[in-house]
Design a protein around this motif. Structure first.
Motif, PDB file in Angstrom:
ATOM      1  N   ALA A  54       0.838  -1.202   0.000  1.00  0.00           N
ATOM      2  CA  ALA A  54       0.000   0.000   0.000  1.00  0.00           C
ATOM      3  C   ALA A  54       0.872   1.250   0.000  1.00  0.00           C
ATOM      4  N   GLY A  58       1.013   4.137  -2.847  1.00  0.00           N
ATOM      5  CA  GLY A  58       0.858   5.558  -2.582  1.00  0.00           C
ATOM      6  C   GLY A  58       2.009   6.374  -3.129  1.00  0.00           C
ATOM      7  N   LYS A  64      -4.191   8.379  -2.235  1.00  0.00           N
ATOM      8  CA  LYS A  64      -4.475   8.189  -0.816  1.00  0.00           C
ATOM      9  C   LYS A  64      -5.028   6.795  -0.505  1.00  0.00           C
ATOM     10  N   LYS A  65      -5.128   5.924  -1.507  1.00  0.00           N
ATOM     11  CA  LYS A  65      -5.725   4.615  -1.290  1.00  0.00           C
ATOM     12  C   LYS A  65      -4.753   3.474  -1.569  1.00  0.00           C
ATOM     13  N   ALA A  68      -5.036   0.637  -4.446  1.00  0.00           N
ATOM     14  CA  ALA A  68      -6.339   0.864  -5.056  1.00  0.00           C
ATOM     15  C   ALA A  68      -6.345   2.070  -5.989  1.00  0.00           C
ATOM     16  N   ASP A  69      -5.356   2.965  -5.873  1.00  0.00           N
ATOM     17  CA  ASP A  69      -5.255   4.100  -6.785  1.00  0.00           C
ATOM     18  C   ASP A  69      -4.730   3.691  -8.162  1.00  0.00           C
ATOM     19  N   ALA A  74      -8.189  -1.385  -8.578  1.00  0.00           N
ATOM     20  CA  ALA A  74      -9.255  -0.557  -8.011  1.00  0.00           C
ATOM     21  C   ALA A  74     -10.258  -1.380  -7.203  1.00  0.00           C
ATOM     22  N   THR A  77     -10.621  -1.441  -3.275  1.00  0.00           N
ATOM     23  CA  THR A  77     -11.427  -0.490  -2.510  1.00  0.00           C
ATOM     24  C   THR A  77     -12.672  -1.166  -1.957  1.00  0.00           C
ATOM     25  N   GLY A  81     -13.249  -2.764   1.951  1.00  0.00           N
ATOM     26  CA  GLY A  81     -14.194  -1.840   2.561  1.00  0.00           C
ATOM     27  C   GLY A  81     -14.867  -2.401   3.796  1.00  0.00           C
TER      28      GLY A  81
END
Length: 253
Positions: A54, A58, A64-65, A68-69, A74, A77, A81
């Motif tokens: 992660a 970043g 910020k994810k 997942a960015d 994706a 996310t 969750g």
């Protein structure tokens, strides 16, 4: 071929996320079995590796994810969750034998109380030594020491700044990793070998991920019992930290 894979990842993000997590768990299980000989559970190794990935995500995207960015990941996310997390926790609790759970009795209730109050007080004390003096910040960081879920919930309720909320999450994650990695080593010393002791342990430690990972490395049969009280612990923290504990801190300042 690359374009096809990119399109597939974009349209089937959740499936890609499951595959990525499954691959990470497969590698972590192999490392746990062959390198640590089962003393450090695969879940603990996977969490540390996921945090590192992660961080790399970043740095690479400036987002910020984390991973997942990156469009191909994706789906993380949704997979990471609150909905799927809470579903997994509830599903775990269904493995509890009610007759065994009742044996915890007042010891379990006492463990829940101590497991909520003691980390909060320690978190507030450490935050104070670092120069924080306002009630919102102290309460948010104290809540983060309870669990990494209680921290952001409290911070959002009290209007804490984003850096403080992030710091509370980091505090809770550190606690979870420490509990997860050290549980197999301390279990023989504290008699952590039956459902009653697992429930008390879950109430004292509080972090669901840390307790479940640590107990899985110790004795998988104890996981539902520790997860049960640890889940209650999270709920109690979310109720008390932004309300009663915040009022107490405000009055003390």
């Amino acid at each position: 071929m690359i374009e096809i894979l990119q399109k597939l990842a974009g349209e089937q993000g959740l499936i890609v996320a499951f595959v990525a997590v499954g691959a990470l768990m497969l590698v972590s299980a192999w490392v746990s079995r062959t390198v640590t000989f089962g003393r450090i559970h695969a879940s603990a190794l996977a969490i540390v590796c996921a945090l590192f990935l992660a961080w790399l995500g970043g740095i690479y995207t400036g987002g910020k994810k984390g991973l997942a960015d990156i469009p191909a990941f994706a789906g993380l996310t949704l997979l990471g969750g609150a909905m799927l997390r809470d579903f997994a926790i509830v599903a775990t609790a269904f493995e509890v034998d009610v007759a065994e759970a009742r044996r915890a009795g007042m010891m379990g209730v006492t463990a829940l109380a101590l497991g909520t109050i003691v980390p909060f007080v320690m978190g507030v004390a450490i935050a104070w030594t670092f120069g924080y003096r306002d009630a919102v910040t102290l309460t948010t960081l104290g809540a983060g020491a309870v669990t990494y879920i209680v921290g952001p919930v409290t911070g959002a309720a009290l209007g804490a700044s984003s850096p403080i909320i992030a710091l509370s999450i980091a505090t809770g994650v550190l606690k979870a990793v420490l509990v997860m990695t050290t549980t197999p080593f301390v279990a023989p010393l504290i008699g952590l070998n039956n459902p009653r002791s697992a429930m008390i342990f879950g109430g004292l430690m509080g972090t669901v991920s840390g307790v479940t990972g640590g107990l899985a490395a110790t004795d998988a049969r104890l996981v539902p019992y520790g997860a049960l009280t640890a889940t209650f612990h999270t709920g109690i923290g979310c109720l008390l930290c932004p309300s009663l504990f915040f009022i107490i801190i405000s009055r003390m300042l």
